[in-house]
Enzyme design. Structure first.
Site, PDB file in Angstrom:
ATOM      1  N   SER A 126     -61.723 -11.433   1.769  1.00  0.00           N
ATOM      2  CA  SER A 126     -60.508 -10.731   2.200  1.00  0.00           C
ATOM      3  C   SER A 126     -60.077  -9.649   1.218  1.00  0.00           C
ATOM      4  O   SER A 126     -58.888  -9.487   0.926  1.00  0.00           O
ATOM      5  CB  SER A 126     -59.367 -11.732   2.421  1.00  0.00           C
ATOM      6  OG  SER A 126     -58.438 -11.254   3.346  1.00  0.00           O
ATOM      7  N   SER A 155     -54.465 -10.875   7.196  1.00  0.00           N
ATOM      8  CA  SER A 155     -55.842 -10.395   7.014  1.00  0.00           C
ATOM      9  C   SER A 155     -56.764 -10.654   8.195  1.00  0.00           C
ATOM     10  O   SER A 155     -57.912 -10.201   8.173  1.00  0.00           O
ATOM     11  CB  SER A 155     -56.451 -11.014   5.749  1.00  0.00           C
ATOM     12  OG  SER A 155     -55.861 -10.458   4.594  1.00  0.00           O
ATOM     13  N   LYS A 190     -58.531  -7.692   9.681  1.00  0.00           N
ATOM     14  CA  LYS A 190     -59.720  -7.102   9.055  1.00  0.00           C
ATOM     15  C   LYS A 190     -60.954  -7.236   9.954  1.00  0.00           C
ATOM     16  O   LYS A 190     -61.907  -6.456   9.815  1.00  0.00           O
ATOM     17  CB  LYS A 190     -59.989  -7.750   7.698  1.00  0.00           C
ATOM     18  CG  LYS A 190     -58.967  -7.395   6.613  1.00  0.00           C
ATOM     19  CD  LYS A 190     -59.347  -8.040   5.290  1.00  0.00           C
ATOM     20  CE  LYS A 190     -58.507  -7.506   4.137  1.00  0.00           C
ATOM     21  NZ  LYS A 190     -57.343  -8.331   3.835  1.00  0.00           N
TER      22      LYS A 190
END
Length: 276
Positions: free
Chosen positions: A126, A71, A74
């Site tokens: 997340s 993640s 991101k």
């Protein structure tokens, strides 16, 4: 143990040019003047400590070794979103946005969400469902991922290949990056005022709930500027974050970890701020 360690005094920066995503062998260098101890070893197989403002790498282990980002990718999506959408743009969630492996913020089909709210969900908790919805707002996952890869090249992360907006692994769409590249991505992302604000906020309003930032260093480390965690089976634990002490800002990246990455990050920040 330290034969693969790069220590301050080298000429590497976060904006160094990478033509291919091949790990570079690390060469041990003398400790910088005034150093009392070596930078702390820890559970991350590949890590990097850098000056956030100059881009100079202060210490590292396997900084060009490619791994799945989970993640932490991101942060790259967040920049692409703000390059194309206003924070006050909104859209309605649909069922396809929620059909994703979680972590998720819990989008409700039919509920309108603003870009700002979705970015908070993306960076603070997340939310993979938020990543899906933001990708749709950009024109679809294929368009969003292509834009992420163009953005990565623009900020000097030339060994990075995003294959999904969320960082999830899957057959035929494994994302790849390096500690060097994640540091370059974070450095660029924190120049966006809204991203910097969200990443250092302990909480944020969201329809039907209040979001709590998952980055534990916000409360554990004075001067923390925010960070992003990640985990998948392929990536293991990953982390990218920044902290400030006085006028100095440092960035830490950790990849392919299994233990207490926060503890290692604190040790690296302390070591970096102790250097002249």
């Amino acid at each position: 143990m330290w034969s693969r360690m790069l220590i301050a005094g080298c000429a590497l920066t976060l904006m160094s040019s990478l033509s291919v995503a091949v790990p570079r062998p690390a060469v041990a260098q003398p400790q910088p003047a005034g150093a009392v101890v070596l930078p702390p070893q820890g559970p991350a197989q590949a890590w990097l400590l850098a000056d956030l403002d100059t881009g100079r790498i202060l210490a590292s282990r396997n900084p060009y070794e490619p791994h799945a980002p989970a993640s932490t990718i991101k942060v790259l999506l967040a920049m692409v979103v703000l390059d194309h959408l206003s924070p006050d743009n909104f859209a309605r969630a649909n069922k396809s946005h929620t059909q994703v492996e979680c972590s998720c913020v819990g989008l409700k089909p039919g509920q309108p969400y603003t870009t700002r709210q979705l970015l908070s969900a993306l960076l603070m908790v997340s939310g993979n469902d938020a990543a899906n919805m933001l990708a749709d707002m950009l024109g679809g996952q294929r368009i969003a991922v292509a834009a992420m890869n163009r953005k990565a090249a623009t900020v000097g992360a030339r060994a990075t290949r995003a294959s999904s907006p969320s960082g999830l692994d899957g057959p035929g769409w494994e994302s790849i990056t390096t500690p060097h590249d994640l540091a370059a991505i974070l450095r660029a992302a924190l120049s966006y005022p809204l991203i910097a604000q969200i990443m250092r906020s302990p909480s944020a309003p969201f329809p039907g709930k209040t979001l709590t930032n998952q980055n534990e260093l916000l409360t554990r480390y004075p001067g923390d500027l925010g960070g992003k965690t990640g985990f998948t089976n392929l990536a293991r634990k990953t982390y990218v974050g920044a902290a400030q002490r006085g006028n100095r800002r440092l960035a830490v990246v950790q990849m392919y970890g299994t233990g207490d990455l926060y503890g290692q990050a604190i040790g690296l920040f302390d070591w970096g701020f102790s250097q002249p």
